[in-house]
Scaffold this motif. Structure first.
Motif, PDB file in Angstrom:
ATOM      1  N   GLU A   1       3.598  81.403  26.851  1.00 47.44           N
ATOM      2  CA  GLU A   1       3.034  81.813  25.570  1.00 47.44           C
ATOM      3  C   GLU A   1       1.949  80.832  25.128  1.00 47.44           C
ATOM      4  OE1 GLU A   1       6.130  82.144  22.654  1.00 47.44           O
ATOM      5  OE2 GLU A   1       7.289  83.511  23.907  1.00 47.44           O
ATOM      6  N   PHE A   2       0.791  81.367  24.829  1.00 50.05           N
ATOM      7  CA  PHE A   2      -0.347  80.546  24.412  1.00 50.05           C
ATOM      8  C   PHE A   2      -0.025  79.730  23.167  1.00 50.05           C
ATOM      9  CE2 PHE A   2      -4.033  80.020  21.637  1.00 50.05           C
ATOM     10  CZ  PHE A   2      -4.852  79.250  22.454  1.00 50.05           C
ATOM     11  N   ASP A   3       0.570  80.361  22.166  1.00 49.61           N
ATOM     12  CA  ASP A   3       0.853  79.662  20.905  1.00 49.61           C
ATOM     13  C   ASP A   3       1.756  78.458  21.117  1.00 49.61           C
ATOM     14  OD1 ASP A   3      -0.760  81.371  19.454  1.00 49.61           O
ATOM     15  OD2 ASP A   3       0.897  82.641  18.784  1.00 49.61           O
TER      16      ASP A   3
ATOM     17  N   MET B   1       5.496  93.814  28.942  1.00 52.76           N
ATOM     18  CA  MET B   1       5.230  92.528  28.295  1.00 52.76           C
ATOM     19  C   MET B   1       5.607  92.607  26.819  1.00 52.76           C
ATOM     20  SD  MET B   1       4.204  90.167  30.218  1.00 52.76           S
ATOM     21  CE  MET B   1       2.969  89.374  31.152  1.00 52.76           C
ATOM     22  N   ASN B   2       5.612  91.465  26.180  1.00 59.15           N
ATOM     23  CA  ASN B   2       6.024  91.440  24.787  1.00 59.15           C
ATOM     24  C   ASN B   2       4.850  91.395  23.818  1.00 59.15           C
ATOM     25  OD1 ASN B   2       5.058  88.858  24.925  1.00 59.15           O
ATOM     26  ND2 ASN B   2       7.032  87.860  24.693  1.00 59.15           N
ATOM     27  N   GLY B   3       3.621  91.519  24.286  1.00 62.77           N
ATOM     28  CA  GLY B   3       2.456  91.549  23.429  1.00 62.77           C
ATOM     29  C   GLY B   3       1.910  90.190  23.044  1.00 62.77           C
ATOM     30  N   LYS B   4       2.581  89.120  23.417  1.00 64.71           N
ATOM     31  CA  LYS B   4       2.101  87.780  23.092  1.00 64.71           C
ATOM     32  C   LYS B   4       1.014  87.369  24.069  1.00 64.71           C
ATOM     33  CE  LYS B   4       6.376  86.251  21.009  1.00 64.71           C
ATOM     34  NZ  LYS B   4       7.356  85.195  20.887  1.00 64.71           N
ATOM     35  N   GLN B   5       0.039  86.612  23.565  1.00 66.82           N
ATOM     36  CA  GLN B   5      -1.018  86.099  24.425  1.00 66.82           C
ATOM     37  C   GLN B   5      -0.425  85.005  25.309  1.00 66.82           C
ATOM     38  OE1 GLN B   5      -4.374  84.478  22.308  1.00 66.82           O
ATOM     39  NE2 GLN B   5      -5.600  84.289  24.147  1.00 66.82           N
ATOM     40  N   THR B   6      -0.771  85.036  26.584  1.00 61.11           N
ATOM     41  CA  THR B   6      -0.218  84.072  27.533  1.00 61.11           C
ATOM     42  C   THR B   6      -1.320  83.321  28.262  1.00 61.11           C
ATOM     43  OG1 THR B   6      -0.103  85.688  29.334  1.00 61.11           O
ATOM     44  CG2 THR B   6       1.851  85.478  27.930  1.00 61.11           C
ATOM     45  N   VAL B   7      -0.915  82.227  28.880  1.00 64.10           N
ATOM     46  CA  VAL B   7      -1.767  81.426  29.747  1.00 64.10           C
ATOM     47  C   VAL B   7      -1.089  81.403  31.111  1.00 64.10           C
ATOM     48  CG1 VAL B   7      -2.706  79.117  30.164  1.00 64.10           C
ATOM     49  CG2 VAL B   7      -2.537  79.986  27.830  1.00 64.10           C
ATOM     50  N   THR B   8      -1.845  81.669  32.157  1.00 63.97           N
ATOM     51  CA  THR B   8      -1.306  81.596  33.508  1.00 63.97           C
ATOM     52  C   THR B   8      -1.441  80.165  34.013  1.00 63.97           C
ATOM     53  OG1 THR B   8      -1.868  83.901  33.957  1.00 63.97           O
ATOM     54  CG2 THR B   8      -1.512  82.473  35.872  1.00 63.97           C
ATOM     55  N   LEU B   9      -0.332  79.620  34.477  1.00 62.74           N
ATOM     56  CA  LEU B   9      -0.310  78.262  35.008  1.00 62.74           C
ATOM     57  C   LEU B   9       0.231  78.286  36.431  1.00 62.74           C
ATOM     58  CD1 LEU B   9       1.155  76.355  31.923  1.00 62.74           C
ATOM     59  CD2 LEU B   9      -1.234  76.470  32.655  1.00 62.74           C
ATOM     60  N   PHE B  10       0.101  77.157  37.088  1.00 66.28           N
ATOM     61  CA  PHE B  10       0.515  77.022  38.479  1.00 66.28           C
ATOM     62  C   PHE B  10       1.329  75.741  38.606  1.00 66.28           C
ATOM     63  CE2 PHE B  10      -3.383  79.307  38.060  1.00 66.28           C
ATOM     64  CZ  PHE B  10      -3.170  80.436  38.826  1.00 66.28           C
TER      65      PHE B  10
END
Length: 130
Positions: free
Chosen positions: A77-79, A1-10
């Motif tokens: 990406e969360f941001d 991973m690239n270290g960025k905070q993520t959100v899992t979506l569907f």
């Protein structure tokens, strides 16, 4: 991973959309059709299952291949996603993002990893087709 905070979506999809996603190497969603002003990824697997199972398997726009419904899972990406508000689509548990169709190409650039198929639904054969 690239270290960025993520959100899992569907995302519930039919066969035609799935074929286009596969053609992208499982990296992006295809442009919306002229009559589709938004792209709507959903927040829960359960909501995506409900759409794929109960609607996509009955939708002639799903490609006329047995009206298959798929549930996809992916991380964003969360941001980036934070600029969009979560929308309620008919109930407290039915939440989704409304991404304007003109933003979809940029949205695709913020998907981390691949888009994965996690469920497949086919219509239950009717007694008439026997």
């Amino acid at each position: 991973m690239n270290g960025k905070q993520t959100v899992t979506l569907f995302r519930p999809v039919g066969q035609q959309e799935l074929d286009l996603i596969q053609a992208s190497g499982w990296k992006q969603f295809p442009p919306r059709l002229y009559w589709q002003p938004i792209f709507y990824p959903v927040l829960t697997e359960e909501y995506a299952i409900m759409i794929a199972r109960d609607w996509n398997t009955k939708d002639p726009n799903s490609g006329y291949v047995g009206y298959v419904g798929y549930v996809l899972q992916f991380d964003v990406e969360f941001d980036y996603l934070n600029q969009y508000e979560v929308q309620e689509a008919g109930g407290r548990d039915l939440k989704e993002y409304w991404i304007p169709s003109e933003d979809l190409q940029e949205f695709n650039q913020h998907i981390i990893g691949t888009i994965d198929v996690i469920h497949e639904f086919r219509p239950v054969p009717s007694e008439e087709s026997s």
